[in-house]
Write a protein that holds these residues in place. Structure first.
Motif, PDB file in Angstrom:
ATOM      1  N   SER A 138     -14.813  33.732  84.430  1.00 47.60           N
ATOM      2  CA  SER A 138     -13.606  33.921  85.220  1.00 47.60           C
ATOM      3  C   SER A 138     -13.894  33.748  86.711  1.00 47.60           C
ATOM      4  O   SER A 138     -13.088  33.175  87.450  1.00 47.60           O
ATOM      5  N   ARG A 139     -15.042  34.251  87.129  1.00 54.89           N
ATOM      6  CA  ARG A 139     -15.416  34.079  88.536  1.00 54.89           C
ATOM      7  C   ARG A 139     -15.506  32.616  88.904  1.00 54.89           C
ATOM      8  O   ARG A 139     -15.121  32.212  90.005  1.00 54.89           O
ATOM      9  N   GLU A 140     -16.031  31.821  87.989  1.00 55.96           N
ATOM     10  CA  GLU A 140     -16.134  30.390  88.249  1.00 55.96           C
ATOM     11  C   GLU A 140     -14.742  29.787  88.409  1.00 55.96           C
ATOM     12  O   GLU A 140     -14.511  28.941  89.279  1.00 55.96           O
ATOM     13  N   ILE A 141     -13.809  30.226  87.583  1.00 58.84           N
ATOM     14  CA  ILE A 141     -12.432  29.739  87.697  1.00 58.84           C
ATOM     15  C   ILE A 141     -11.836  30.131  89.045  1.00 58.84           C
ATOM     16  O   ILE A 141     -11.207  29.310  89.723  1.00 58.84           O
ATOM     17  N   VAL A 142     -12.066  31.366  89.452  1.00 60.02           N
ATOM     18  CA  VAL A 142     -11.534  31.826  90.737  1.00 60.02           C
ATOM     19  C   VAL A 142     -12.187  31.070  91.896  1.00 60.02           C
ATOM     20  O   VAL A 142     -11.516  30.669  92.848  1.00 60.02           O
ATOM     21  N   GLU A 144     -13.265  28.101  91.833  1.00 57.33           N
ATOM     22  CA  GLU A 144     -12.695  26.762  91.888  1.00 57.33           C
ATOM     23  C   GLU A 144     -11.276  26.770  92.448  1.00 57.33           C
ATOM     24  O   GLU A 144     -10.866  25.813  93.103  1.00 57.33           O
ATOM     25  N   HIS A 145     -10.543  27.846  92.218  1.00 59.40           N
ATOM     26  CA  HIS A 145      -9.251  27.971  92.892  1.00 59.40           C
ATOM     27  C   HIS A 145      -9.445  27.904  94.402  1.00 59.40           C
ATOM     28  O   HIS A 145      -8.675  27.264  95.118  1.00 59.40           O
TER      29      HIS A 145
END
Lengths: 238, 238
Positions: A138-142, A144-145
């Motif tokens: 999830s941190r990776e997704i954030v 990338e946001h």
DNA sequence: CGGGCGATTGACTTTCGTCAACGCGTGTGG
DNA sequence: CCACACGCGTTGACGAAAGTCAATCGCCCG
């Protein structure tokens, strides 16, 4: 480029707080040692993996510095991230069973291999680890946001200021200076990550230097005025 | 904006292939019905969740259309994605225990709630589900790599062409036309997603229309020449 | 010490953003 | 049911930011 592997254990690794920050019982901790079976050295310029390689493991950076990059059919490439000690590489791989980017060492580096089958197996048994794995993804997704924000709605100066502050903050969390850093990547790689040409990166560095905000000598950067940099990241461009 | 919830079950949902494509035994399947407890309707313009809301669930879009967007302190915002039936929203939330973006319905919509605690619990018991959850998160990471590519190294025409092809491909996978679509979002929202201003989006549409590649009437778009669009996404700019 | 890659800087071009005016359509209220 | 108003989209003229091309410099590494 890939040197022979060596055997190791997590339980007394000094990076544990960075790459496995979960509260575990001593019993769980000892089981976890079986999660990381091997380490691997990658020399500067070497590929940890390439796009299309079959996915089998995640990698935790132990020492050194990496970039990840995707390439289009027509040969343009885009740096998607820079990874330093304690950070995880390879999360893109499980979507399709093969890695979808290249991971390249920017200096001589060492990584811990975490075979993903084992990660899944252990996750089922240890809820705290399961939660951690989810959080890492999830941190990776954030993250990338944040990059999308940067690429989609910031100008060159804001991008570079954001980039520098992010880098120095991560380095500081690893015990390095808050104000001095040595860039491990070229202007071109910075530019690729930030969506600008290397000349623009160079010019923007010079502009910062003229304004007395940073001191730049090739890859050595000293931040003279953190506040000014922070203000730059919030400049309302209109 | 948020209407009362209703009770439901996955096992005979016609979207199952899209949002839960795992091979499960009948026994596992019936347990899975307890994963989605409720549905929720969100009217056009309504927030499914807002940045900062405490994280508790993932959402599967059942009907309708959403956008997700992040906002900077100084008020600029960046659309990070558009979601249609079968797609999962909320993966950004578990990193920090609260959602880090806004999810807004672009038309009257309905979502299935998947309480994340339950997802984790079931994942531990059902390896195929665990794997699926991991794959969904990894797919999101890969998708965002694509967006970074788009924002970082494509020009306006390539971005819009890529966007249109992606939209129509996803719609086609849901049984809609390969060549006709109705945009659910404004030019400004498209622009935010693609890192360009609404005027540039409009102009680029007009340019495509002049070239006979698409037909555009407000939000109705008909693709006349898919090949040409595909070629545009690979244009070597040089 | 020399070669070569990477960085810097300058001059010019291109793309996209900005500002502004106008038009189309849709939905609403009289 | 029609008319009007407002939001959204289009288009044009202009300007600014970043890209391109090219020359030069300076480190570092061998």
């Amino acid at each position: 480029m890939t040197l022979p592997a060596t055997h190791v254990a997590c339980s007394n690794c000094n990076l544990r707080d960075l790459c496995l920050p979960v509260d575990l019982s001593p019993e769980e901790m000892s089981r976890l040692d079986a999660l990381v079976t091997t380490r691997r050295k990658v020399l500067r310029g070497g590929h940890l993996f390439s796009s299309g390689d079959p996915f089998s493991s995640l990698f935790a950076v132990r020492t050194g510095f990496f970039k990840t990059a995707v390439t289009t059919p027509d040969g343009r490439d885009q740096v998607t991230g820079f990874q330093m000690a304690g950070e995880i590489i390879g999360l893109d791989g499980l979507a399709q069973g093969h890695y979808s980017c290249d991971a390249i060492a920017l200096e001589d580096s060492e990584v811990c291999l975490m075979p993903f089958e084992r990660v899944e197996e252990f996750s089922r048994a240890i809820p705290a680890l399961q939660q951690h794995v989810h959080r890492v993804m999830s941190r990776e997704i954030v993250r990338e946001h944040g990059v999308m924000m940067l690429l989609g709605s910031m100008r060159a100066e804001e991008r570079l200021a954001t980039f520098l502050l992010n880098l120095v903050q991560r380095l500081h969390a690893r015990g390095f200076s808050q104000s001095e850093l040595v860039l491990r990547m070229t202007r071109e790689e910075i530019g690729s990550y930030l969506g600008m040409k290397l000349e623009t990166v160079s010019r923007t560095f010079s502009k910062f230097a003229e304004a007395g905000v940073v001191e730049v000598k090739q890859r050595h950067v000293r931040i003279l005025n953190t506040d000014a940099l922070e203000r730059m990241t919030q400049a309302i461009t209109q």
